[in-house]
Design a protein around this motif. Structure first.
Motif, mmCIF file in Angstrom:
data_model
loop_
_atom_site.group_PDB
_atom_site.id
_atom_site.type_symbol
_atom_site.label_atom_id
_atom_site.label_comp_id
_atom_site.label_asym_id
_atom_site.label_seq_id
_atom_site.Cartn_x
_atom_site.Cartn_y
_atom_site.Cartn_z
ATOM 1 N N VAL A 294 0.836 -1.199 0.000
ATOM 2 C CA VAL A 294 0.000 0.000 0.000
ATOM 3 C C VAL A 294 0.873 1.252 0.000
ATOM 4 O O VAL A 294 0.617 2.214 -0.732
ATOM 5 C CB VAL A 294 -0.959 0.000 1.206
ATOM 6 C CG1 VAL A 294 -1.630 1.372 1.373
ATOM 7 C CG2 VAL A 294 -2.017 -1.077 1.039
ATOM 8 N N ARG A 295 1.922 1.247 0.820
ATOM 9 C CA ARG A 295 2.828 2.407 0.863
ATOM 10 C C ARG A 295 3.527 2.612 -0.483
ATOM 11 O O ARG A 295 3.640 3.745 -0.968
ATOM 12 C CB ARG A 295 3.864 2.219 1.981
ATOM 13 C CG ARG A 295 3.303 2.392 3.384
ATOM 14 C CD ARG A 295 4.408 2.471 4.423
ATOM 15 N NE ARG A 295 5.067 1.177 4.588
ATOM 16 C CZ ARG A 295 4.703 0.260 5.482
ATOM 17 N NH1 ARG A 295 3.679 0.501 6.291
ATOM 18 N NH2 ARG A 295 5.351 -0.877 5.597
ATOM 19 N N LYS A 302 1.528 9.247 -6.161
ATOM 20 C CA LYS A 302 1.909 10.636 -5.924
ATOM 21 C C LYS A 302 2.957 11.085 -6.933
ATOM 22 O O LYS A 302 2.920 12.231 -7.428
ATOM 23 C CB LYS A 302 2.442 10.785 -4.493
ATOM 24 C CG LYS A 302 1.358 10.680 -3.429
ATOM 25 C CD LYS A 302 1.943 10.792 -2.033
ATOM 26 C CE LYS A 302 0.847 10.665 -0.973
ATOM 27 N NZ LYS A 302 1.403 10.714 0.397
ATOM 28 N N ALA A 303 3.898 10.197 -7.252
ATOM 29 C CA ALA A 303 4.919 10.536 -8.242
ATOM 30 C C ALA A 303 4.290 10.749 -9.613
ATOM 31 O O ALA A 303 4.660 11.658 -10.358
ATOM 32 C CB ALA A 303 5.979 9.448 -8.295
ATOM 33 N N GLY A 304 3.307 9.887 -9.954
ATOM 34 C CA GLY A 304 2.614 10.034 -11.233
ATOM 35 C C GLY A 304 1.822 11.320 -11.301
ATOM 36 O O GLY A 304 1.786 11.991 -12.348
ATOM 37 N N ALA A 305 1.193 11.696 -10.186
ATOM 38 C CA ALA A 305 0.413 12.931 -10.155
ATOM 39 C C ALA A 305 1.322 14.157 -10.322
ATOM 40 O O ALA A 305 0.963 15.096 -11.045
ATOM 41 C CB ALA A 305 -0.353 13.033 -8.832
ATOM 42 N N ARG A 306 2.494 14.119 -9.672
ATOM 43 C CA ARG A 306 3.430 15.225 -9.829
ATOM 44 C C ARG A 306 3.940 15.340 -11.265
ATOM 45 O O ARG A 306 4.092 16.440 -11.810
ATOM 46 C CB ARG A 306 4.606 15.058 -8.863
ATOM 47 C CG ARG A 306 4.261 15.322 -7.402
ATOM 48 C CD ARG A 306 5.518 15.470 -6.569
ATOM 49 N NE ARG A 306 6.300 14.229 -6.551
ATOM 50 C CZ ARG A 306 6.170 13.269 -5.652
ATOM 51 N NH1 ARG A 306 5.274 13.408 -4.670
ATOM 52 N NH2 ARG A 306 6.915 12.191 -5.685
#
Length: 310
Positions: A294-295, A302-306
């Motif tokens: 999960v982590r 989050k990396a993809g969103a950035r």
């Protein structure tokens, strides 16, 4: 019968080596102490087991008979000891757990694949169940633990939060709502709805959202699984709802997942166990790996969103 394990093991080693000194060395004993142990064994049995010479020891007739009878049981006992030690160390064992279908789709399946690669000697069984049945299986001890939602607190159950997940609405790619950044429940109430069965957690979330918005709806279509729901949406027969976490595991070709405006139903997924039952080393190893997966997934998202924002 006053048999002890160590003298019997020493007897077998001496028989194999033909030497008390070699057998004593293997047991990390001095030769005098080893010889005394064998004499005590002979005293208990009331028979001489070895014919001793100055250079070696040979089995007596009684010793040969005893060796034939105890060698295999001692090997079996050693195998049993090693097996139990492996279970205690999390190297062997069996785990049985239950999970929501939407959790099994990605997180649970991915974790199970990683777990089996690392622990091939541990057998694992996964059972998909809706909320209430999942909880009942944990309560009745049919499974070691559950991965899902605990609708209400229960004195016999413990809940450890794994992650939180919200609901999205899925529409055809060329649907007017696909252009919106977020969608209202009022807009959705005018659409043909493709919903999962009533016992589905995804269905509960959708109905909760409509109810919180003060809207009463009935599905146009009720289907058994997510794949069918998406296929019907792709065919232009309506819209459906999906937990955000499963989208990356589904075929979203020609489909668009939109964010819902307030109220945004959220579910809390966690590991459910009995308070009076300690997880086995194998089960605990799987649960630890589940949290790590999960982590890792959260960091990747989050990396993809950035990256998309840049």
């Amino acid at each position: 019968m006053n048999f002890k394990l160590r003298p019997l093991v020493g007897f077998v080693l001496a028989a194999h080596h033909g030497s008390f000194s070699l057998a004593a060395s293997e047991l990390a004993m001095t030769q005098p102490a080893f010889s005394q142990m064998i004499r005590e064994l002979e005293s208990v049995l009331g028979v001489q087991l070895f014919e001793r010479t100055t250079r070696r020891v040979d089995l007596s007739e009684a010793g040969r008979e005893l060796l034939s009878m105890v060698e295999r049981p001692l090997d079996d006992l050693e195998d049993a000891w090693r097996y139990v030690r492996d279970i205690a160390g999390g190297k062997r064992g069996r785990i049985v757990f239950t999970t929501l279908p939407s959790v099994a789709f990605g997180i649970a399946t991915n974790t199970l694949a990683l777990f089996k690669a690392k622990h091939p000697e541990i057998t694992a069984r996964l059972i998909e169940e809706p909320d209430l049945t999942l909880v009942d299986r944990v309560l009745s001890r049919e499974v070691d633990f559950g991965v899902g939602i605990l609708p209400t607190q229960h004195p016999e159950l413990a809940f450890r939060e794994l992650f939180r997940d919200d609901l999205t609405v899925v529409v055809p790619m060329h649907h007017p709502l696909a252009k919106a950044k977020s969608v209202t429940w009022k807009e959705l109430s005018k659409q043909s709805l493709v919903l999962l069965p009533r016992q589905s957690n995804t269905r509960h979330l959708a109905e909760r959202g409509f109810a919180a918005a003060g809207i009463a709806v009935e599905p146009t279509y009720e289907v058994a699984n997510m794949v069918t729901a998406l296929s019907m949406v792709r065919a232009g027969l309506g819209i459906t709802f999906m937990p955000r976490m499963v989208l990356r595991e589904l075929n979203m070709s020609k489909l668009h997942a939109a964010t819902l405006q307030s109220p945004r139903p959220e579910r809390i997924i966690g590991v459910i166990t009995r308070v009076d039952r300690t997880l086995s080393p194998a089960s605990q190893a799987f649960v630890d790996m589940l949290f790590e997966e999960v982590r890792n997934t959260s960091r990747q998202e989050k990396a993809g969103a950035r990256k998309r924002a840049a």
